[in-house]
Design a protein around this motif. Structure first.
Motif, short mmCIF file in Angstrom:
data_model
loop_
_atom_site.label_atom_id
_atom_site.label_comp_id
_atom_site.label_asym_id
_atom_site.label_seq_id
_atom_site.Cartn_x
_atom_site.Cartn_y
_atom_site.Cartn_z
N GLN A 10 0.72 -1.19 -0.06
CA GLN A 10 0.14 0.01 0.11
C GLN A 10 0.86 1.10 0.09
O GLN A 10 0.54 2.23 -0.78
CB GLN A 10 -0.85 0.01 1.19
N LYS A 11 1.92 1.10 0.84
CA LYS A 11 2.81 2.41 1.04
C LYS A 11 3.58 2.77 -0.42
O LYS A 11 3.72 3.61 -0.96
CB LYS A 11 3.84 2.13 1.93
N ARG A 12 3.89 1.47 -1.10
CA ARG A 12 4.71 1.44 -2.25
C ARG A 12 3.64 2.28 -3.36
O ARG A 12 4.39 3.03 -4.30
CB ARG A 12 5.25 0.11 -2.58
N ALA A 13 2.62 1.86 -3.50
CA ALA A 13 1.59 2.37 -4.42
C ALA A 13 1.44 3.79 -4.07
O ALA A 13 1.52 4.75 -5.01
CB ALA A 13 0.32 1.55 -4.18
N GLU A 14 1.24 4.20 -2.99
CA GLU A 14 1.41 5.80 -2.67
C GLU A 14 2.38 6.55 -3.15
O GLU A 14 2.45 7.50 -3.89
CB GLU A 14 0.81 5.91 -1.31
N GLN A 15 3.89 5.75 -3.00
CA GLN A 15 4.89 6.31 -3.28
C GLN A 15 4.90 6.40 -4.86
O GLN A 15 5.20 7.46 -5.56
CB GLN A 15 6.18 5.75 -3.10
N VAL A 17 2.30 6.78 -6.95
CA VAL A 17 1.45 7.55 -7.46
C VAL A 17 1.96 9.10 -7.18
O VAL A 17 1.70 10.03 -8.37
CB VAL A 17 0.03 7.43 -6.96
N ASP A 18 2.59 9.39 -6.20
CA ASP A 18 3.35 10.63 -5.95
C ASP A 18 4.25 10.83 -7.09
O ASP A 18 4.53 11.86 -7.58
CB ASP A 18 3.96 10.85 -4.55
N ALA A 61 2.10 1.38 -10.52
CA ALA A 61 1.21 1.71 -9.49
C ALA A 61 -0.15 0.96 -9.50
O ALA A 61 -0.76 0.27 -8.72
CB ALA A 61 1.02 3.16 -9.25
N VAL A 65 -2.03 -1.75 -6.82
CA VAL A 65 -3.34 -1.39 -6.29
C VAL A 65 -4.32 -2.50 -6.77
O VAL A 65 -5.01 -3.11 -5.86
CB VAL A 65 -3.96 -0.20 -6.67
#
Length: 120
Positions: A10-15, A17-18, A61, A65
């Motif tokens: 989950q954290k990697r997906a957020e990274q 997307v950023d 990403a 997800v």
């Protein structure tokens, strides 16, 4: 899948997307503000590469997800299936509950054996 792995995904997906938001900013691409007809061949190629790189980041990403969603779906059923998130503390929790139950039983046994005050 372990809980820590799931949270890392989950954290990697957020990274990612950023990172996609940063990479997909056309003002940062080579040739920003120049009409395509006025760009040199190298600038057009670099600009195209920047677009492809941003799309690749987004695709990565999206795949993460999708994996997270699949794991959530498998986990929501409550049964442990391949790919479901398992609680590593589950065995520990079961041990704690068993110990608490045994302690309660021992207390009840001790209470029954105790001599009430004032009675011989």
């Amino acid at each position: 899948m372990r809980q820590d792995q799931f949270e890392s995904l989950q954290k990697r997906a957020e990274q990612l997307v950023d990172l996609f938001i940063h990479e997909s900013d056309p003002d940062k691409w080579p040739g920003a503000g120049i009409e395509p007809a006025n760009m040199e061949k190298g600038t057009r190629g670099d600009r195209y590469w920047c677009k492809k790189d941003a799309v690749a980041t987004l695709a990565c990403a999206q795949r993460i997800v999708s994996l997270v969603d699949a794991v959530r779906a498998k986990t929501s059923g409550g049964e442990v299936t391949p790919g479901a998130v398992v609680d590593d503390d589950g065995d520990l929790e079961a041990d704690v509950q068993a110990a608490e139950k045994e302690a309660a039983r021992m207390i009840e046994t001790a209470k029954k054996k105790a001599v009430p005050h004032g009675k011989p």
